[in-house]
Design a protein around this motif. Structure first.
Motif, PDB file in Angstrom:
ATOM      1  N   TYR A   1     -16.390  -1.863  -9.098  1.00  0.00           N
ATOM      2  CA  TYR A   1     -15.876  -1.212 -10.308  1.00  0.00           C
ATOM      3  C   TYR A   1     -14.727  -0.289  -9.941  1.00  0.00           C
ATOM      4  O   TYR A   1     -14.527   0.049  -8.771  1.00  0.00           O
ATOM      5  CB  TYR A   1     -16.977  -0.488 -11.077  1.00  0.00           C
ATOM      6  N   GLY A   2     -13.969   0.098 -10.969  1.00  0.00           N
ATOM      7  CA  GLY A   2     -12.755   0.890 -10.726  1.00  0.00           C
ATOM      8  C   GLY A   2     -11.678  -0.001 -10.125  1.00  0.00           C
ATOM      9  O   GLY A   2     -11.749  -1.231 -10.202  1.00  0.00           O
ATOM     10  N   ASP A   3     -10.699   0.647  -9.517  1.00  0.00           N
ATOM     11  CA  ASP A   3      -9.593  -0.088  -8.902  1.00  0.00           C
ATOM     12  C   ASP A   3      -9.520   0.368  -7.448  1.00  0.00           C
ATOM     13  O   ASP A   3      -8.971   1.425  -7.127  1.00  0.00           O
ATOM     14  CB  ASP A   3      -8.288   0.225  -9.639  1.00  0.00           C
ATOM     15  N   ILE A   4     -10.117  -0.446  -6.585  1.00  0.00           N
ATOM     16  CA  ILE A   4     -10.301  -0.031  -5.197  1.00  0.00           C
ATOM     17  C   ILE A   4      -8.958   0.199  -4.514  1.00  0.00           C
ATOM     18  O   ILE A   4      -8.777   1.147  -3.748  1.00  0.00           O
ATOM     19  CB  ILE A   4     -11.197  -1.079  -4.464  1.00  0.00           C
ATOM     20  N   ARG A   5      -7.975  -0.661  -4.829  1.00  0.00           N
ATOM     21  CA  ARG A   5      -6.674  -0.545  -4.167  1.00  0.00           C
ATOM     22  C   ARG A   5      -6.003   0.776  -4.551  1.00  0.00           C
ATOM     23  O   ARG A   5      -5.507   1.503  -3.708  1.00  0.00           O
ATOM     24  CB  ARG A   5      -5.803  -1.735  -4.566  1.00  0.00           C
ATOM     25  N   ARG A   6      -6.045   1.069  -5.850  1.00  0.00           N
ATOM     26  CA  ARG A   6      -5.419   2.306  -6.298  1.00  0.00           C
ATOM     27  C   ARG A   6      -6.173   3.521  -5.740  1.00  0.00           C
ATOM     28  O   ARG A   6      -5.564   4.523  -5.362  1.00  0.00           O
ATOM     29  CB  ARG A   6      -5.376   2.349  -7.830  1.00  0.00           C
ATOM     30  N   GLY A   7      -7.494   3.411  -5.674  1.00  0.00           N
ATOM     31  CA  GLY A   7      -8.304   4.511  -5.147  1.00  0.00           C
ATOM     32  C   GLY A   7      -7.870   4.901  -3.738  1.00  0.00           C
ATOM     33  O   GLY A   7      -7.715   6.094  -3.424  1.00  0.00           O
ATOM     34  N   PHE A   8      -7.642   3.904  -2.903  1.00  0.00           N
ATOM     35  CA  PHE A   8      -7.204   4.199  -1.534  1.00  0.00           C
ATOM     36  C   PHE A   8      -5.746   4.651  -1.510  1.00  0.00           C
ATOM     37  O   PHE A   8      -5.380   5.530  -0.726  1.00  0.00           O
ATOM     38  CB  PHE A   8      -7.414   2.981  -0.620  1.00  0.00           C
ATOM     39  N   ALA A   9      -4.930   4.044  -2.390  1.00  0.00           N
ATOM     40  CA  ALA A   9      -3.511   4.433  -2.431  1.00  0.00           C
ATOM     41  C   ALA A   9      -3.374   5.910  -2.793  1.00  0.00           C
ATOM     42  O   ALA A   9      -2.477   6.604  -2.313  1.00  0.00           O
ATOM     43  CB  ALA A   9      -2.764   3.550  -3.435  1.00  0.00           C
ATOM     44  N   GLU A  10      -4.279   6.383  -3.612  1.00  0.00           N
ATOM     45  CA  GLU A  10      -4.186   7.791  -4.053  1.00  0.00           C
ATOM     46  C   GLU A  10      -4.961   8.738  -3.149  1.00  0.00           C
ATOM     47  O   GLU A  10      -5.027   9.931  -3.406  1.00  0.00           O
ATOM     48  CB  GLU A  10      -4.696   7.899  -5.497  1.00  0.00           C
TER      49      GLU A  10
END
Lengths: 759, 303
Positions: free
Chosen positions: A163-172
């Motif tokens: 769930y969520g957006d794993i790629r964006r989570g790490f990017a941020e």
């Protein structure tokens, strides 16, 4: 908050006296006339084709009444995941192939044990040995031998959560770390080895007394593998000396006892030895866990990417559930806005792993909690502060899983910090001394229905009598955890009776109402408890009707059952005794006894569980820097299990959990060589003894779980998880050595210290 | 004499059928042993023997129980004669004996550290020696203190230093016709001390992965004589002769203690098994030898 009279008190265990005096009957204590003794021939090879089995000499031995092999039984596979027949991969006796050392190949029933054992030695099996694999790394290689034709890559199950957006989570994220942890197999080591006794009556119906956590599952799977109707099989659970997840499937001896009882017309008993249990029994899954997590500079969690391989051994057993649950537990405790999990269950040529207390949580949380401790150090934050910053709270939603309806996690963290004197000890402990923290969350039973039951998850029947007593019937299984006591307590509270007014019959599939999925996943207090309350409320309605009619009460009056009487609230004078009220109902119904059935099936509670428990634990250790030996000095625990129904039982669960967690962290492991278990006795399978137990202090955080009976939730299983990560962190605090590979043996600690001294 | 056939159902183990004898005198016992030959086994506490029978490792024809023999559990101490421990004296009795605690604290300690309370109340020190496990907790310190075994057969008594007693795992220098009736330990000379140090994978109750027994005799601050015996690092409890030679005649100090440990470690011949790796055992010999020499010397100073 409700006021209780019996719930919340230290009511003594219903079976305490019988167990303490030795009069309680366990399966092996039951003897029937003409009973035969069964024994199992087990595979000496980890992977082999069975070319031929010759049982003629064994069958001819005087005293031998029956010898069976895989060739004699119906070729029907079984497994607990009935909803997905593709996962059912076991035969009661090996057919064509053996896949681990100890796999059941043939069974003998004879007039006594010695004769049965002697007969085993006369069975000749011709094997063609096949190449075998013993760990995840080798099993998933392209050129690895295939263990089951249905799983060419040796991966039997995978489970994903996202769930969520794993790629964006790490990017941020400002800070990202990736760690790999490995955890090992340990034994349930229940004190009562598995035992079973089958009787076949003249109509061909089977009664099976067996040491199980799940009579209903055994009944159903026995029916399907024997080709019989479910109702022609009765499974009775006598007293059980512990299960911890190791007795929640149908097992070969249960099948063989029933099959041979049918064949011979004589009762057949099997009792396993400790050596068999340790060498071939179920165990906790070893796992390889790789976790990547991202944080903001201020410690806010942004993302987690979790990859787990489970070493399942030769068969699925409860592996599919463990595969899902270790991913589920990886998402618990903290708010992970972006989360991804991939779990894969790998076949190897070892005894199958299965459910074991914690069911994926001890492994997953060892990794998660160790990683939180690692991150706290890098972020320059106190590990408890980092946790509080990200902790889940009441009302939090885990997408697609559940809404947390009660959560005392932050309170647990604060409380454990206070009672352990965390801040001071973290700064100033002497050389070789350290303190560390680990936390847990756990489920109160599963919502999932992999067994594909057509019945309610839990049920209860109450029969009320005019002499003021009631009879509670439930299929819920007391395996030593105390559910008979807790369910009686709940019923006594609800009906205003005393413990001695209640007779209980439990865990008999022919006598108790359908159904109950068994004692696992910490489901019994919540689910069977709710079923009891549901039935009790129906009884009360009938009683209230009788009392209302007798005293001509206004319909708006509230009535209650209290202190053995039924009356309007606050007006005990306008009422009657419980027994008189029952008699009135019975007269009104022209003699029909007063009986009610209740049930519980979780609905609208998401995909995993109706309720979550939480807790935090601190360990203090002293490490001998010359020998690497770790001595746990003290454990502090603060936990939230909702309403405490029986404080002494909760305390017992806590102590038992610490004991099991201590063994998991420090001393217990299977020493294996090419699929063979070397340490098959308690001399060399090292469970901590009473003298190794550290003193402890604990606090129950009070919450009220709306879905639980009288506000209660899980207390028996989650607590086993925080101990290993807390000890590992304490060892790191004491020595600078961080163990990512359980157990934390003296040898590893010493090597870690030496390595640090060199660098 | 209550003879009879002992039929044991066993705990799910195949138990062989054997004749059981319980003689009341040593004369009867040695005669029985001579008559019955090699298939006969002696039973004191039974904590090792019965396990072996139950696991099918031993199929005796005859078992001779020693517990009915009066006086065989006697423990005596005299300042001149030293200590004697009878064949059926329990581990628990040796651990709790006041003279042993006062004059032979390392022997009491080794007995107390053997197995658990239940076993110490059944098992015997002599049985622990006769079982001849390389890890036997009571062997190293008794050997280091110069104990001897008194062996009785129909032909009479003979005495054997414990250092010559062990021959291999489960093997001793006893003849099949002999009974180890007593252990003699000489009186500790002035300015002497002993220590037993051991380690295992679990905390407080466990079989030893390594054990070291040390006896030291001081002259001033100097080591006049020393015996170091290592357990569980060779097929039999073994002397660390080079380490002993290295330290004899020298003044004890921290550096010397470290060195003696390293020497002993080099002499040990450990194997890797499920209880510990050879490498770890070797390292622990160094640590435990150092600790044992230090404690033995401290005790010697106090005398």
């Amino acid at each position: 908050m409700e006021q209780f009279r019996i719930v919340g008190t230290d009511v003594p265990r219903t079976h305490a006296r019988a167990k303490a005096t030795g009069s309680a009957l366990y399966t092996d204590d039951i003897k029937l006339p003409g009973m035969l003794h069964g024994s199992l021939l087990r595979s000496p090879l980890p992977h082999a084709r069975i070319a031929n089995i010759d049982v003629r000499r064994a069958a001819a031995l005087p005293g031998v009444k029956c010898v069976i092999t895989g060739a004699d039984i119906p070729k029907i596979k079984y497994g607990n995941w009935r909803l997905f027949p593709g996962t059912q991969d076991e035969y009661a006796l090996a057919v064509d192939k053996v896949r681990f050392i100890g796999e059941e190949v043939a069974a003998v029933a004879a007039v006594d044990r010695d004769t049965a054992k002697e007969a085993l030695e006369l069975i000749r099996v011709a094997y063609e040995e096949l190449p075998a694999v013993f760990d995840i790394r080798h099993a998933i290689r392209k050129d690895a031998p295939v263990i089951h034709e249905s799983s060419p890559g040796n991966i039997s199950i995978d489970r994903k959560i996202q769930y969520g957006d794993i790629r964006r989570g790490f990017a941020e994220s400002d800070y990202i770390r990736k760690d790999t942890f490995t955890v090992h197999a340990v034994s349930h080591a229940y004190l009562e080895p598995c035992a079973t006794l089958a009787h076949c009556d003249s109509d061909g119906r089977i009664t099976l007394w067996t040491s199980t956590q799940t009579p209903y599952i055994v009944q159903c799977l026995l029916a399907s593998t024997l080709g019989m109707r479910e109702n022609d099989i009765r499974v009775v659970k006598p007293h059980v000396g512990g299960g911890f997840g190791g007795k929640m499937e149908m097992r070969p001896w249960e099948f063989c006892a029933a099959f041979m009882a049918k064949k011979t017309g004589r009762p057949v008993k099997f009792t396993l030895t400790r050596e068999e249990e340790l060498a071939t029994g179920r165990r906790r899954h070893p796992m390889k866990i790789t976790s990547r997590i991202g944080f903001k500079k201020d410690g806010t969690l942004m993302a987690k990417d979790l990859r787990i391989h489970l070493d399942g051994g030769a068969y699925n057993a409860m592996g599919p559930t463990a595969t899902f649950l270790c991913g589920n537990f990886g998402a618990m405790l903290y708010r992970y806005p972006n989360y991804r999990f991939l779990g894969e269950h790998v076949y190897t040529n070892k005894p199958p792993a299965s459910a074991m207390r914690g069911f994926g949580a001890p492994q997953s949380l060892f990794a998660a909690e160790s990683q939180m401790n690692l991150a706290a150090e890098d972020l320059g934050m106190d590990p408890i502060e980092l946790r509080i910053k990200n902790a889940q709270v009441t009302g939090d939603e885990i997408p697609d899983v559940a809404t947390i309806s009660s959560c005392g996690f932050i309170e647990s963290l604060k409380e454990v910090a206070r009672i352990s004197n965390w801040k001071r000890k973290r700064k100033a402990l002497g050389p070789g001394r350290g303190i560390g923290i680990g936390c847990y969350s756990f489920i109160s039973g599963g919502v999932f229905n992999w067994f594909n039951t057509q019945y309610p998850f839990s049920a209860a029947e109450i029969r009320a009598f005019s002499d003021g007593t009631v009879h509670l019937l439930t299929m819920a299984s007391d395996i030593g955890q105390g559910s008979d006591t807790v369910l009686k307590q709940i019923l006594a509270e609800e009906l205003g009776l005393r413990m001695e007014d209640i007779r209980i019959t439990s865990a008999d599939t022919a006598m108790t109402p359908q159904a109950d999925l068994g004692s696992w996943g910490s489901r019994v207090t919540l689910m069977a408890g709710n079923a009891v309350i549901n039935a009790a409320k129906q009884i009360k309605e009938q009683l209230f009707g009788a009392v209302s009619a007798r005293y001509n009460l206004n319909v708006i009056y509230d009535l209650e059952c209290r202190d053995g009487r039924v009356h309007p609230k606050g007006r005990p004078d306008r009422g009657m005794s419980f027994g008189e009220a029952v008699a009135m109902v019975q007269r009104a119904n022209r003699g029909d006894p007063l009986v009610a059935r209740g049930s519980y099936t979780p609905r609208g509670k998401g995909l995993v569980t109706p309720a979550f428990s939480f807790g935090a634990q601190v360990a203090e250790v002293a490490v001998d820097r010359e020998t690497g030996q770790v001595q746990v000095q003290k454990m502090w625990t603060a936990h939230d299990c909702g309403t405490v129904i029986n404080p002494q039982s909760v305390e017992g669960q806590l102590e038992g959990s610490i004991h099991m967690g201590l063994g998991y962290a420090l001393s217990e492991q299977f020493v294996m060589e090419k699929g063979r278990t070397l340490n098959t006795t308690f001399l060399d399978y090292k469970i901590p003894n009473a003298l190794d137990m550290p003193p402890g202090e604990s606090v129950c955080i009070e919450t009220y779980e709306v879905e639980g009976p009288m506000g209660a939730k899980e207390a028996g299983e989650g607590l086993v998880s925080p101990t290993a990560p807390a000890i590992a962190e304490a060892v790191y605090h004491a020595t600078g050595f961080r163990c990512r590979d359980l157990p934390i043996t003296p040898e590893k600690v010493l090597k870690g210290i030496e390595k640090r001294a060199r660098s | 004499m209550p003879d009879g056939e002992l039929l044991t159902e066993g705990i799910h183990m195949t138990v062989s059928r054997f004749q059981y004898h319980a003689p009341e005198t040593l004369e009867e016992a040695v005669k029985l042993l001579a008559d019955k030959g090699e298939g006969a086994h002696l039973l004191a506490g039974g904590t090792d023997l019965l396990m072996k029978i139950r696991h099918g490792l031993l199929k005796p024809k005859t078992v001779i129980g020693l517990k009915r023999i009066k006086g065989l559990d006697t423990i005596t101490f005299g300042p001149k004669t030293g200590l004697t421990i009878g064949a059926t004296a329990l581990l628990g009795q040796v651990a709790a004996h006041r003279d042993i605690q006062r004059r032979y604290p390392a022997i009491a300690h080794a007995a107390r550290e053997t197995a658990n309370i239940q076993i110490r109340n059944m098992g015997t020190v002599v049985g622990n020696l006769c079982n001849a496990a390389p890890s036997a907790d009571n062997a190293p310190v008794l050997m280091a203190m110069g104990a001897e075994a008194v062996l009785l057969s129909v032909g009479g008594e003979r005495r054997l230093p414990l250092t010559e007693f062990f021959k291999g795992p489960g093997l001793t220098a006893m003849l099949p016709s002999e009974i180890l009736i007593r252990i003699n330990v000489p009186p500790p000379p002035p300015r002497s001390g002993a220590s037993y140090q051991h380690i295992s994978a679990r905390g407080k109750v466990d079989i030893s992965a390594v054990g070291v027994g040390v006896f030291i005799l001081l002259k001033g601050g100097q080591c006049q004589d020393i015996r170091i015996v290592m357990g569980a690092v060779a097929p039999i409890p073994m002397r660390a002769l080079k380490a002993e030679r290295m330290i004899r005649g020298k003044t004890l100090n921290r550096a010397l203690l470290k060195e003696v440990g390293l020497h002993a470690s080099k002499e040990a011949k450990p194997i890797s098994d499920m209880r510990a790796t050879a490498d770890y055992r070797r390292k622990m010999v160094a640590v435990l030898t150092r600790r044992a020499v230090r404690e033995a010397a401290e005790r010697a100073h106090k005398q």
